[in-house]
Design a protein around this motif. Structure first.
Motif, mmCIF file in Angstrom:
data_model
loop_
_atom_site.group_PDB
_atom_site.id
_atom_site.type_symbol
_atom_site.label_atom_id
_atom_site.label_comp_id
_atom_site.label_asym_id
_atom_site.label_seq_id
_atom_site.Cartn_x
_atom_site.Cartn_y
_atom_site.Cartn_z
ATOM 1 N N ILE A 166 46.146 -2.361 37.847
ATOM 2 C CA ILE A 166 44.911 -2.306 38.634
ATOM 3 C C ILE A 166 44.012 -3.515 38.349
ATOM 4 C CG2 ILE A 166 42.781 -0.991 39.031
ATOM 5 C CD1 ILE A 166 45.410 0.311 40.124
ATOM 6 N N ALA A 167 43.811 -3.804 37.066
ATOM 7 C CA ALA A 167 42.820 -4.817 36.684
ATOM 8 C C ALA A 167 43.348 -6.243 36.781
ATOM 9 C CB ALA A 167 42.329 -4.546 35.263
ATOM 10 N N VAL A 168 44.633 -6.416 36.521
ATOM 11 C CA VAL A 168 45.182 -7.783 36.478
ATOM 12 C C VAL A 168 45.983 -8.114 37.736
ATOM 13 C CG1 VAL A 168 46.657 -9.379 35.168
ATOM 14 C CG2 VAL A 168 45.263 -7.671 33.953
ATOM 15 N N LEU A 169 46.746 -7.140 38.214
ATOM 16 C CA LEU A 169 47.622 -7.413 39.357
ATOM 17 C C LEU A 169 46.996 -7.002 40.692
ATOM 18 C CD1 LEU A 169 51.006 -6.210 37.778
ATOM 19 C CD2 LEU A 169 50.070 -8.531 37.828
ATOM 20 N N ASP A 170 45.806 -6.396 40.638
ATOM 21 C CA ASP A 170 45.089 -6.001 41.856
ATOM 22 C C ASP A 170 45.858 -5.015 42.724
ATOM 23 O OD1 ASP A 170 42.856 -7.548 41.227
ATOM 24 O OD2 ASP A 170 43.767 -9.336 42.103
ATOM 25 N N THR A 171 46.637 -4.166 42.090
ATOM 26 C CA THR A 171 47.341 -3.109 42.816
ATOM 27 C C THR A 171 46.315 -2.076 43.278
ATOM 28 O OG1 THR A 171 49.278 -3.490 41.444
ATOM 29 C CG2 THR A 171 49.186 -1.396 42.605
ATOM 30 N N THR A 172 46.517 -1.524 44.485
ATOM 31 C CA THR A 172 45.494 -0.641 45.050
ATOM 32 C C THR A 172 45.900 0.837 45.100
ATOM 33 O OG1 THR A 172 46.323 -1.069 47.272
ATOM 34 C CG2 THR A 172 44.495 -2.457 46.490
ATOM 35 N N ALA A 186 36.590 4.048 37.561
ATOM 36 C CA ALA A 186 35.575 3.234 38.231
ATOM 37 C C ALA A 186 36.139 2.582 39.485
ATOM 38 C CB ALA A 186 35.051 2.164 37.266
ATOM 39 N N ALA A 187 37.368 2.134 39.422
ATOM 40 C CA ALA A 187 38.000 1.495 40.593
ATOM 41 C C ALA A 187 38.204 2.504 41.715
ATOM 42 C CB ALA A 187 39.333 0.870 40.188
ATOM 43 N N VAL A 188 38.573 3.738 41.342
ATOM 44 C CA VAL A 188 38.754 4.788 42.354
ATOM 45 C C VAL A 188 37.403 5.143 42.981
ATOM 46 C CG1 VAL A 188 39.355 7.224 42.681
ATOM 47 C CG2 VAL A 188 40.843 5.742 41.310
ATOM 48 N N GLU A 189 36.404 5.294 42.142
ATOM 49 C CA GLU A 189 35.084 5.678 42.653
ATOM 50 C C GLU A 189 34.465 4.572 43.498
ATOM 51 O OE1 GLU A 189 33.321 6.942 39.004
ATOM 52 O OE2 GLU A 189 34.639 8.698 38.960
ATOM 53 N N ALA A 190 34.817 3.332 43.215
ATOM 54 C CA ALA A 190 34.320 2.205 44.013
ATOM 55 C C ALA A 190 35.041 2.114 45.361
ATOM 56 C CB ALA A 190 34.485 0.902 43.239
ATOM 57 N N GLY A 191 36.155 2.822 45.494
ATOM 58 C CA GLY A 191 36.848 2.886 46.772
ATOM 59 C C GLY A 191 37.992 1.909 46.946
ATOM 60 N N GLY A 192 38.229 1.055 45.983
ATOM 61 C CA GLY A 192 39.296 0.064 46.147
ATOM 62 C C GLY A 192 40.665 0.548 45.732
#
Ligand SMILES: [Zn+2]
Length: 202
Positions: A92-98, A175-181
């Motif tokens: 999630i943080a490095v490879l930008d997987t969604t 946090a990434a889930v709650e941000a919607g990404g």
């Protein structure tokens, strides 16, 4: 590698389309020697997965995806252990997987053991009690093995449970889930048909 779907919705759509190709035998993905130069220079996987270690579960095959598309973490019972969660954080943080997929499967031995030994997991050999207890506690402690479909229900419970375990185990992913990404989904692969059944969010 740069043509991966961006949004979690588009990624999930491609995974389900790939699974449909696998089910009817019309797979398209391949891993030709010519693709290796690009693979050697980096990765941009569109989805991260927790799969069971079971030999009959292989996301690249079941979702008809080539090398480099799926960031796959494996452990018996597809449980989000701390190391698995850290691996997902990297995606999630490095490879930008969604998209994160928790992938259960029918006839899962780990869930079967959690059902059979729900009252005496210490009877299992080696380190297995510590693993199986993580399935027993939320999913099979109160199960009635005489009820038809109890194993399938426990398998679905265990896959769904993974979503909450990831959210609780990782502030970064939550946090990434709650941000919607980023989105986390759970599902179950039926070994007989090959179909991957997506479980609802609730
Ligand atoms: Zn399994």
């Amino acid at each position: 590698m740069n043509d991966r779907p961006n949004s979690s919705e588009a990624v999930l759509e491609e995974l389900m389309a790939g699974n449909a190709r696998y089910v009817d035998g019309s797979m398209q993905s391949s891993n030709p020697p010519a693709a290796r130069d690009a693979l050697a220079s980096g990765q941009a996987p569109m989805a991260a997965m927790i799969r069971c270690a079971d030999s009959r579960v292989a996301p690249e095959i079941v979702f008809d995806q080539p090398l480099g598309s799926l960031f796959v973490c494996g452990v018996a019972g597809n449980i989000p252990t701390p190391e698995i969660i850290a691996s997902l954080e990297y995606a999630i943080a490095v490879l930008d997987t969604t998209l994160i997929v928790v992938m259960g499967h029918s006839s899962c031995g780990a869930v079967s053991a959690a059902l059979e030994h729900r009252g005496d997991s210490n009877a299992l050999p080696g380190g297995l009690p510590a693993l199986v207890d993580q399935i027993i506690d939320p999913c099979t402690a109160d199960a009635d093995p005489s009820v038809p479909g109890v194993l399938d229900a426990a398998i679905a419970c265990n896959a769904r449970q993974g979503i909450g375990a990831i959210m609780e185990g990782s502030d970064l992913i939550a946090a990434a889930v709650e941000a919607g990404g980023v989105r986390i989904v759970a599902g179950v692969q039926d070994l007989a048909s090959g179909h991957f059944h997506l479980l609802s969010d609730d």
